[in-house]
Design a protein around this motif. Structure first.
Motif, PDB file in Angstrom:
ATOM      1  N   UNK A 186       0.834  -1.201   0.000  1.00 50.80           N
ATOM      2  CA  UNK A 186       0.000   0.000   0.000  1.00 50.80           C
ATOM      3  C   UNK A 186       0.873   1.255   0.000  1.00 50.80           C
ATOM      4  N   UNK A 187       1.916   1.265   0.821  1.00 49.29           N
ATOM      5  CA  UNK A 187       2.796   2.440   0.864  1.00 49.29           C
ATOM      6  C   UNK A 187       3.468   2.646  -0.492  1.00 49.29           C
ATOM      7  N   UNK A 188       3.805   1.531  -1.137  1.00 47.45           N
ATOM      8  CA  UNK A 188       4.421   1.587  -2.470  1.00 47.45           C
ATOM      9  C   UNK A 188       3.441   2.207  -3.472  1.00 47.45           C
ATOM     10  N   UNK A 189       2.208   1.734  -3.448  1.00 47.71           N
ATOM     11  CA  UNK A 189       1.215   2.208  -4.419  1.00 47.71           C
ATOM     12  C   UNK A 189       0.817   3.654  -4.131  1.00 47.71           C
ATOM     13  N   UNK A 190       0.665   3.987  -2.839  1.00 46.11           N
ATOM     14  CA  UNK A 190       0.243   5.349  -2.489  1.00 46.11           C
ATOM     15  C   UNK A 190       1.253   6.372  -3.008  1.00 46.11           C
ATOM     16  N   UNK A 202      -7.189   8.170  -2.410  1.00 45.87           N
ATOM     17  CA  UNK A 202      -8.253   7.233  -2.782  1.00 45.87           C
ATOM     18  C   UNK A 202      -7.788   5.792  -2.680  1.00 45.87           C
ATOM     19  N   UNK A 203      -6.568   5.532  -3.100  1.00 38.28           N
ATOM     20  CA  UNK A 203      -6.048   4.159  -3.020  1.00 38.28           C
ATOM     21  C   UNK A 203      -5.940   3.709  -1.566  1.00 38.28           C
ATOM     22  N   UNK A 204      -5.534   4.617  -0.687  1.00 38.41           N
ATOM     23  CA  UNK A 204      -5.462   4.268   0.733  1.00 38.41           C
ATOM     24  C   UNK A 204      -6.859   3.932   1.261  1.00 38.41           C
ATOM     25  N   UNK A 205      -7.837   4.798   0.949  1.00 43.08           N
ATOM     26  CA  UNK A 205      -9.189   4.592   1.485  1.00 43.08           C
ATOM     27  C   UNK A 205      -9.892   3.402   0.845  1.00 43.08           C
ATOM     28  N   UNK A 206      -9.485   3.048  -0.380  1.00 44.79           N
ATOM     29  CA  UNK A 206     -10.101   1.900  -1.062  1.00 44.79           C
ATOM     30  C   UNK A 206      -9.366   0.599  -0.768  1.00 44.79           C
ATOM     31  N   UNK A 207      -8.222   0.686  -0.082  1.00 37.89           N
ATOM     32  CA  UNK A 207      -7.397  -0.515   0.118  1.00 37.89           C
ATOM     33  C   UNK A 207      -8.111  -1.547   0.977  1.00 37.89           C
ATOM     34  N   UNK A 208      -7.671  -2.790   0.832  1.00 39.89           N
ATOM     35  CA  UNK A 208      -8.251  -3.858   1.661  1.00 39.89           C
ATOM     36  C   UNK A 208      -7.979  -3.579   3.138  1.00 39.89           C
ATOM     37  N   UNK A 209      -6.782  -3.070   3.474  1.00 38.98           N
ATOM     38  CA  UNK A 209      -6.470  -2.792   4.882  1.00 38.98           C
ATOM     39  C   UNK A 209      -7.459  -1.806   5.477  1.00 38.98           C
ATOM     40  N   UNK A 210      -7.779  -0.750   4.715  1.00 41.13           N
ATOM     41  CA  UNK A 210      -8.661   0.266   5.275  1.00 41.13           C
ATOM     42  C   UNK A 210     -10.107  -0.211   5.299  1.00 41.13           C
ATOM     43  N   UNK A 211     -10.442  -1.145   4.427  1.00 41.30           N
ATOM     44  CA  UNK A 211     -11.820  -1.635   4.361  1.00 41.30           C
ATOM     45  C   UNK A 211     -12.068  -2.846   5.235  1.00 41.30           C
ATOM     46  N   UNK A 212     -11.041  -3.275   5.937  1.00 47.00           N
ATOM     47  CA  UNK A 212     -11.228  -4.368   6.896  1.00 47.00           C
ATOM     48  C   UNK A 212     -11.020  -3.864   8.300  1.00 47.00           C
ATOM     49  N   UNK A 213     -11.582  -4.633   9.251  1.00 46.44           N
ATOM     50  CA  UNK A 213     -11.361  -4.247  10.638  1.00 46.44           C
ATOM     51  C   UNK A 213     -11.287  -5.495  11.526  1.00 46.44           C
ATOM     52  N   UNK A 225      -4.515   4.384 -11.704  1.00 43.65           N
ATOM     53  CA  UNK A 225      -5.198   4.078 -10.436  1.00 43.65           C
ATOM     54  C   UNK A 225      -5.652   2.626 -10.427  1.00 43.65           C
ATOM     55  N   UNK A 226      -6.118   2.160 -11.568  1.00 40.56           N
ATOM     56  CA  UNK A 226      -6.567   0.766 -11.645  1.00 40.56           C
ATOM     57  C   UNK A 226      -5.401  -0.199 -11.412  1.00 40.56           C
ATOM     58  N   UNK A 227      -4.283   0.101 -12.039  1.00 40.77           N
ATOM     59  CA  UNK A 227      -3.102  -0.749 -11.848  1.00 40.77           C
ATOM     60  C   UNK A 227      -2.665  -0.784 -10.391  1.00 40.77           C
ATOM     61  N   UNK A 228      -2.640   0.402  -9.782  1.00 38.95           N
ATOM     62  CA  UNK A 228      -2.183   0.480  -8.392  1.00 38.95           C
ATOM     63  C   UNK A 228      -3.153  -0.263  -7.470  1.00 38.95           C
ATOM     64  N   UNK A 229      -4.434  -0.152  -7.748  1.00 38.62           N
ATOM     65  CA  UNK A 229      -5.397  -0.867  -6.910  1.00 38.62           C
ATOM     66  C   UNK A 229      -5.233  -2.381  -7.069  1.00 38.62           C
ATOM     67  N   UNK A 230      -4.983  -2.811  -8.293  1.00 38.24           N
ATOM     68  CA  UNK A 230      -4.759  -4.252  -8.486  1.00 38.24           C
ATOM     69  C   UNK A 230      -3.552  -4.716  -7.660  1.00 38.24           C
ATOM     70  N   UNK A 231      -2.550  -3.859  -7.593  1.00 41.90           N
ATOM     71  CA  UNK A 231      -1.369  -4.170  -6.787  1.00 41.90           C
ATOM     72  C   UNK A 231      -1.737  -4.246  -5.302  1.00 41.90           C
ATOM     73  N   UNK A 232      -2.510  -3.275  -4.860  1.00 43.02           N
ATOM     74  CA  UNK A 232      -2.882  -3.200  -3.446  1.00 43.02           C
ATOM     75  C   UNK A 232      -3.775  -4.379  -3.045  1.00 43.02           C
ATOM     76  N   UNK A 263      -9.550  -8.737  -4.541  1.00 44.74           N
ATOM     77  CA  UNK A 263      -9.006  -8.860  -5.900  1.00 44.74           C
ATOM     78  C   UNK A 263     -10.083  -9.329  -6.871  1.00 44.74           C
ATOM     79  N   UNK A 264     -10.861 -10.325  -6.466  1.00 46.03           N
ATOM     80  CA  UNK A 264     -11.887 -10.861  -7.361  1.00 46.03           C
ATOM     81  C   UNK A 264     -13.013  -9.852  -7.569  1.00 46.03           C
ATOM     82  N   UNK A 265     -13.445  -9.206  -6.485  1.00 44.47           N
ATOM     83  CA  UNK A 265     -14.518  -8.212  -6.618  1.00 44.47           C
ATOM     84  C   UNK A 265     -14.049  -7.069  -7.504  1.00 44.47           C
ATOM     85  N   UNK A 266     -12.791  -6.672  -7.328  1.00 43.37           N
ATOM     86  CA  UNK A 266     -12.276  -5.550  -8.110  1.00 43.37           C
ATOM     87  C   UNK A 266     -12.156  -5.908  -9.583  1.00 43.37           C
TER      88      UNK A 266
END
Lengths: 450, 401
Positions: free
Chosen positions: A424-428, A439-450, B191-198, B206-209
């Motif tokens: 995530x830090x790499x992508x952000x 947006x990537x931080x807020x959409x990330x799996x880490x931020x969307x899980x608890x 943004x799409x590429x980065x999200x796929x990475x994340x 990953x599947x939902x995205x």
């Protein structure tokens, strides 16, 4: 996989990071805070039944107007109620972003969901919040039987599950045509609010409880009353206990007895553990919670303490999906949006930036599908459409709240603490623009899980 | 338990679950040659959530006890179907389909679910497709997914769960797609590429995205900018969107679609509430017919099923409470309609289930099984063993042409 204790306190049990200086950071401090006063309800009071009643009365009177002024009268009355309900959205968000004690806000949401009430139309839009203010928040650190009684006698619940129109077949009113018994509330009370499906009750118990509950009624003109003319005469047998006497005290006794049954203890303990910790919680933790419930006569503070004292509460991974409202709150909190800003938001802007998106993410504000409330499983939330709506909010809405968005990498650390992954830090750091990085931080799996 | 998301779009993954399947070798398939594992037929399943009152929708006027049980709900203007049953006026717009033999009903049917009368566990059982011997809470996949698991060569787009509602009957290891037609997603390529990475290490995300990226940017999908609003009354635009999306997919490679219609829990004021729900159901069927076009509609079966029926007697608030036996609606050009199927148990008190509900005389799953056998050529052993474990299908009722 296990983050720091204070990260778990904020993300699994609270409203998200960052934590304020005064925020409780471990089990003992969380319980101590809960034992204290409800500071957020004091800071941002919202309308309960007492405030709502005159508006409901006005709405009922408006329907009696005949002729040209009718439509305007109805619309004016309704607009006042809608304004109260919009204040409910603001207050809910404001309390959660400002709370030191995020656990209390999460518990308020948990119990509001447990006792789901859905407004059937705009004239009743403020009804779910009234139940929370009057019956849920005052009891969420108290005893469950008291909460159950407060909810069961509240106009919001009486009307939502049709109790207000249920009439004993052999009562004085029941002799007349078009009045009779309605089992809806009795069934949900046993199935959802107390014993749970498979909690050892039969159709006869539902029927007897429905008869026992007759007499409880509410209407916008007369308010709450126990109307003996509606009450089914004679004793009722619910779960083997005989209840006699057509009065509220009999109903209170029955509710207390049902609340204190072991099936209720097991149902509530598991439901809390599933909501806060994992879809398949550690059975030992659930057992400890149910044991604390039974030993203390339904003292919820003891039940929460049993959960927080168990090691499973503080062990990763964090596998639950944040529900859309929790996600929005955590995002606003991380973005530093203040409670005052939220309270000042005009209704249209609130709809555009928050309420409409909650619906798109699958959680229209206080409008689940039915009285069983929101789903717990991650698969129910992280669907293609649900995730698309989360990503859209994350990419487009934060800049509407914050003029200068933070550096995405710093933001990831602030919003997730030691939970921010290397990926995530790499992508952000590699987003084309700040809004996409945030947006990537807020959409990330880490931020969307608890 | 394998998460179905892990399998989505993963080449070769199907082989694992297929090889493990005991019934696979016995499957015989209609038209499994031309790249369409299920052949040309289409199956649409509509889950009617909230317990539809079958006795009000298909009114047994010919039963002497009916008028007494339903003093205010019985409709004098219901359209006669066969001299015994009459159709609720809320579905009046479907009469031309009835006359064309493209609409039928099964009366006095239910799932094996009994006695608890809970919407939620009742729906779980309807979608799990299991009997009372196996609690739905212990079943991790739905019956329609298990049907897909039994068919080699099924791809994710073969089956669609449409709408915001969770469709448990399609949950399971076989890949399916889900989409709510209101959704859109505009992302920059970066943004799409980065999200796929994340999302890379979280299979669910990953599947939902990847589905969202595939569907959200397609201009055909962008039907509405505004997120679904709350607190709206009777509306049809959402039904139109659901059905249009499903029909568009079914005209292409999709063979199975499932969605929900809610609003059937009519404890009070049933006349108004049921009328509203039926208007939406009628609209869904007519729009489906229109959206599919004559040729595809001719190969389609729509099954609309609910978790249970409602009490035979009206309650004290001009409504009905949770019951047992009810009605399933069947429509489409692939069916032999113009008929109310099922044995009629009668409405005398002694004939009622628990002396309160319509007595079920058939299992909803039998009809669904015969529909799938008739359309897709699935083996009885697969249907009785894997799709609906423990079901006895009985003789074919001739539901499918």
């Amino acid at each position: 996989m296990t983050p720091a204790t204070e990260t778990i306190a904020a993300i699994r049990f609270g409203c998200g990071l960052p934590l304020s200086d005064k925020a409780p950071r471990d089990a003992r401090a969380m319980i101590a805070a809960l034992a204290g006063p409800d500071l957020m309800a004091q800071a941002w009071p919202l309308a309960g039944q007492e405030a709502l009643a005159p508006l409901q009365f006005a709405a009922a009177e408006a329907k009696k107007v005949r002729g040209a002024g009718r439509e305007k009268a109805i619309n004016d009355a309704r607009a006042q109620i809608v304004a109260v309900s919009e204040q409910g959205v603001r207050g809910t968000l404001a309390r959660a972003v400002a709370a030191d004690d995020g656990f209390r806000e999460r518990l308020a949401a948990f119990w509001a969901d447990h006792f789901t009430v859905i407004a059937p139309n705009l004239s009743e839009a403020a009804v779910p919040q009234a139940l929370i203010e009057d019956a849920i928040r005052p009891h969420l650190a108290g005893h469950f039987p008291d909460m159950l009684i407060a909810v069961s006698l509240h106009p919001s619940m009486l009307t939502y599950l049709d109790q207000a129109v249920s009439v004993g077949p052999n009562s004085q009113r029941g002799q007349r045509k078009e009045a009779g018994l309605n089992e809806n509330f009795a069934r949900e009370l046993l199935e959802l609010h107390t014993l749970g499906v498979g909690g050892g009750y039969a159709q006869a118990d539902v029927r007897e409880l429905a008869e026992l509950l007759t007499g409880l009624t509410w209407d916008p003109r007369r308010g709450f009353e126990y109307d003996k003319r509606r009450a089914e005469p004679g004793a009722e047998t619910v779960l083997g206990t005989i209840y006699a006497g057509e009065k509220v005290a009999t109903i209170r006794q029955a509710l207390t007895d049902i609340a204190l049954r072991p099936e209720t203890a097991a149902h509530l303990a598991r439901k809390l553990a599933v909501h806060f910790v994992a879809d398949q919680p550690d059975p030992a933790m659930v057992e400890a919670m149910a044991g604390a419930y039974t030993a203390s006569g339904g003292n919820l503070l003891q039940v929460y303490a049993a959960m927080l004292d168990h090691p499973a509460a503080w062990t990763g991974p964090l596998t639950k999906a944040r529900q859309p409202l929790d996600l929005t709150i955590a995002a606003l909190r991380a973005l530093g949006v203040t409670a005052d800003r939220i309270m000042e938001m005009p209704a249209g802007r609130l709809r555009k930036l928050v309420v409409g998106h909650l619906a798109a993410m699958g959680q229209p504000f206080r409008r689940p599908r039915g009285p069983d409330g929101w789903a717990e499983e991650e698969e129910a939330w992280i669907t293609p459409s649900g995730l698309a709506a989360r990503v859209t909010w994350a990419m487009t809405i934060p800049q509407q709240f914050v003029r200068e968005l933070p550096d995405p990498v710093e933001f990831a650390r602030l919003a997730l603490g030691d939970r921010a992954s290397e990926a995530l830090l790499w992508a952000a750091a590699r987003a084309e623009k700040r809004s996409e990085g945030v947006g990537i931080v807020l959409a990330s799996a880490e931020f969307n899980r608890r | 338990m394998l998460n179905r998301r892990m399998l989505l779009k993963t080449a070769g993954a199907f082989a694992c679950s297929a090889a493990a399947h005991p019934f696979l070798t016995t499957v015989t398939l209609a038209g499994s040659d031309g790249g369409q594992p299920l052949g040309d037929h289409r199956l649409v399943v509509i889950i009617l959530r909230g317990a539809m009152d079958g006795l009000d929708v298909v009114q047994p006027r010919g039963d002497g006890a009916y008028a007494g049980l339903r003093p205010t709900l019985a409709q004098p203007d219901a359209a006669d179907l066969d001299g015994f049953f009459a159709l609720h006026s809320g579905l009046g717009g479907l009469m031309p389909l009835w006359q064309a033999g493209q609409l039928g009903f099964v009366h006095a049917t239910s799932t094996p679910y009994r006695d608890k009368r809970s919407h939620f566990s009742g729906q779980d059982q309807l979608e799990a497709g299991t009997g009372m011997d196996l609690p739905a809470s212990q079943v991790r996949d739905g019956w329609l997914n298990r049907m897909l698991q039994a068919v080699p060569g099924v791809r994710a787009e073969t089956a669609f769960a449409v709408g915001n509602e969770e469709m448990k009957l399609l949950h399971g290891p076989a890949a399916v797609r889900e989409w709510a037609p209101d959704t859109r997603l505009d992302l920059s390529p970066q943004a799409q590429l980065l999200l796929e990475h994340v999302y890379h290490d979280d299979p669910l995300f990953l599947a939902a995205a990847s589905d969202a990226f595939a569907l959200g940017g397609d201009p055909d999908m962008m039907m509405d900018d505004s997120p679904a609003g709350a607190l709206k009354g009777a509306r049809l635009d959402d039904v139109d969107k659901l059905v249009r999306f499903a029909a568009d997919r079914l005209r292409e490679d999709t063979r199975i679609a499932a969605f929900s219609l809610s609003g059937w829990d009519t404890h009070k004021g049933q006349g108004k509430g049921l009328g509203r729900a039926l208007m939406r159901l009628e609209r869904a069927i007519l729009q489906m017919q229109k959206g599919l076009g004559a040729e595809v509609w001719g190969k389609t079966t729509v099954l609309a099923m609910t978790e249970f029926g409602r009490t035979a007697r009206e309650n004290g608030t001009v409504g009905t409470d949770h019951g047992t036996g009810g009605v399933m609606l069947v429509a489409g050009g692939a069916i032999r309609g113009g008929k109310v199927y099922g044995d009629w148990p009668g409405l005398d008190e002694a004939a009622l289930y628990d002396r309160r509900d319509l007595m079920p005389t058939s299992d909803v799953r039998q009809w669904a099984a015969h529909a799938m056998q008739g359309m897709f050529g699935l083996d009885r052993a697969v249907l009785e063993g894997a799709v609906f474990p423990g079901l006895q299908m009985g003789a074919s009722p001739g539901l499918i042409l």
